[in-house]
Design a protein around this motif. Sequence first.
Motif, short mmCIF file in Angstrom:
data_model
loop_
_atom_site.label_atom_id
_atom_site.label_comp_id
_atom_site.label_asym_id
_atom_site.label_seq_id
_atom_site.Cartn_x
_atom_site.Cartn_y
_atom_site.Cartn_z
N GLN A 155 1.45 -16.70 -0.08
CA GLN A 155 2.81 -17.50 0.42
C GLN A 155 2.44 -18.76 0.77
O GLN A 155 3.22 -19.77 1.12
N GLY A 156 1.07 -19.10 1.43
CA GLY A 156 0.75 -20.49 1.87
C GLY A 156 0.22 -21.61 0.90
O GLY A 156 0.35 -22.65 1.26
N ILE A 189 10.89 -22.06 2.18
CA ILE A 189 11.49 -22.39 0.77
C ILE A 189 11.03 -21.59 -0.32
O ILE A 189 11.79 -21.17 -1.12
N PRO A 190 9.67 -21.27 -0.33
CA PRO A 190 9.15 -20.52 -1.55
C PRO A 190 9.78 -19.20 -1.61
O PRO A 190 10.33 -18.37 -2.47
N ALA A 191 10.00 -18.38 -0.37
CA ALA A 191 10.67 -17.17 -0.28
C ALA A 191 12.21 -17.26 -0.64
O ALA A 191 12.82 -16.38 -1.39
N LEU A 192 12.88 -18.26 -0.23
CA LEU A 192 14.42 -18.34 -0.41
C LEU A 192 14.56 -18.68 -1.75
O LEU A 192 15.36 -17.94 -2.47
N ALA A 193 13.68 -19.28 -2.53
CA ALA A 193 13.77 -19.82 -3.96
C ALA A 193 13.39 -18.53 -4.76
O ALA A 193 14.32 -18.25 -5.60
N TYR A 194 12.66 -17.72 -4.25
CA TYR A 194 12.22 -16.37 -5.03
C TYR A 194 13.47 -15.74 -5.07
O TYR A 194 13.65 -14.94 -6.21
N THR A 195 14.32 -15.53 -3.96
CA THR A 195 15.28 -14.57 -4.04
C THR A 195 16.32 -14.91 -5.10
O THR A 195 17.40 -14.05 -5.33
N PHE A 196 16.51 -16.26 -5.66
CA PHE A 196 17.52 -16.80 -6.73
C PHE A 196 16.99 -16.65 -7.84
O PHE A 196 17.72 -16.92 -8.85
N ALA A 197 15.65 -16.35 -8.10
CA ALA A 197 15.05 -16.52 -9.29
C ALA A 197 15.49 -15.34 -10.39
O ALA A 197 15.34 -14.10 -9.98
N ASN A 198 15.74 -15.69 -11.50
CA ASN A 198 15.93 -14.58 -12.58
C ASN A 198 14.50 -14.17 -13.39
O ASN A 198 14.57 -13.03 -13.71
N LYS A 199 13.93 -15.24 -13.55
CA LYS A 199 12.39 -15.07 -14.21
C LYS A 199 11.39 -15.55 -13.58
O LYS A 199 10.83 -16.67 -14.16
N PRO A 200 10.87 -15.13 -12.56
CA PRO A 200 9.73 -15.72 -11.81
C PRO A 200 8.38 -15.38 -12.39
O PRO A 200 8.28 -14.51 -13.10
N ILE A 201 7.31 -16.09 -12.04
CA ILE A 201 6.08 -15.80 -12.58
C ILE A 201 5.07 -16.46 -11.51
O ILE A 201 5.74 -17.46 -10.93
N GLU A 202 4.08 -15.79 -11.58
CA GLU A 202 2.68 -16.35 -10.82
C GLU A 202 1.69 -16.84 -11.34
O GLU A 202 1.23 -16.13 -12.46
#
Length: 326
Positions: free
Chosen positions: A168-169, A193-206
């Motif tokens: 997360q950092g 912001i990273p966590a908030l954006a993740y909740t809206f993502a349809n196709k996330p990746i790391e």
Amino acid sequence: MNNSPIQFSSDAPRLSVVIPVYNEEDGLNALFDRLYPALDQITSQFALSYEIVFVNDGSKDRSAAILAMQYEKRPDVTRVVLFANNFGQHMAIMAGFEYARGEYVITLDADLQNPPEEIRKIVRQLEEGHDYVGTIRENRQDSWFRKSASRAMNHLRDKMTRITMTDQGCMMRGYHRRIVHLVSQCEEANTFIPALAYTFANKPIEISVKHEERFAGESKYSLYQLIRLNFDLVTGFSVMPLQIFSILGMLLAGAAGSLFLLLLIRRFVLGAEVEGVFTLFALTFFLIGVMLFGLGLLGEYIGRIYQQVRQRPRYMVSAVLEQAKS
């Protein structure tokens, strides 16, 4: 919330790199020397144009002046947003989102711990259709305590918020314009912001990215600020801490009732006992500590409600350096 498709201007760049800056005068020129060549190579490799949005977060050193000079050198691809005061890294990124015009938006710290050359990896994932690209720092160049605390908080946050982010950092992340648009519509006074954006993502990746030592200076996050940041993260995305204390309260009430019955039975069977007084004192102080911590946690939630209902501006922009639109 308006979820209509995002319209792009024909002259807008496809890639925007948002960089918050706070007291980084010793490392900015080194950042420029690596950032612009890296983006120029990406331009030729992926056939896309770019812009860089620097957000000066109320720096007290010469950072604003250095950014202004860099704008004079490369006004074609550089925009500089100057805050009137220090509002924090996440508010600087929110401002960067507001002024960024690209279809892809990548956030990057100014301290060179995340090499600008790694932007290529994020762009590749965005081009392949991912709308959120998280990152994991390889061979992290931080102290043992900082890395251990980060792992512990990552685990705790994952259990409480159900938001899966391995690291997360790391602020070096990529977002599609749709995600940026949705994040910008959220008017939360405190957010991560990273966590908030993740909740809206349809196709996330790391993906994994390299991590280097700071080029100059030291981290702007003190231990207290890191604790505050994690409070924002947990309380902003979950009410589980309140639920935990509700369960804890019921367990302690049951334990206290059982202890009362035990002492009552011993009183009639064994008679008066002076030795148990200190045990009762210890239990009383423990319960007082738990109650005070619970009140503090409740105060965190109430304080955020208080900040939100005041509806004060989250940041103030004093000036923007950019080319006039033709």
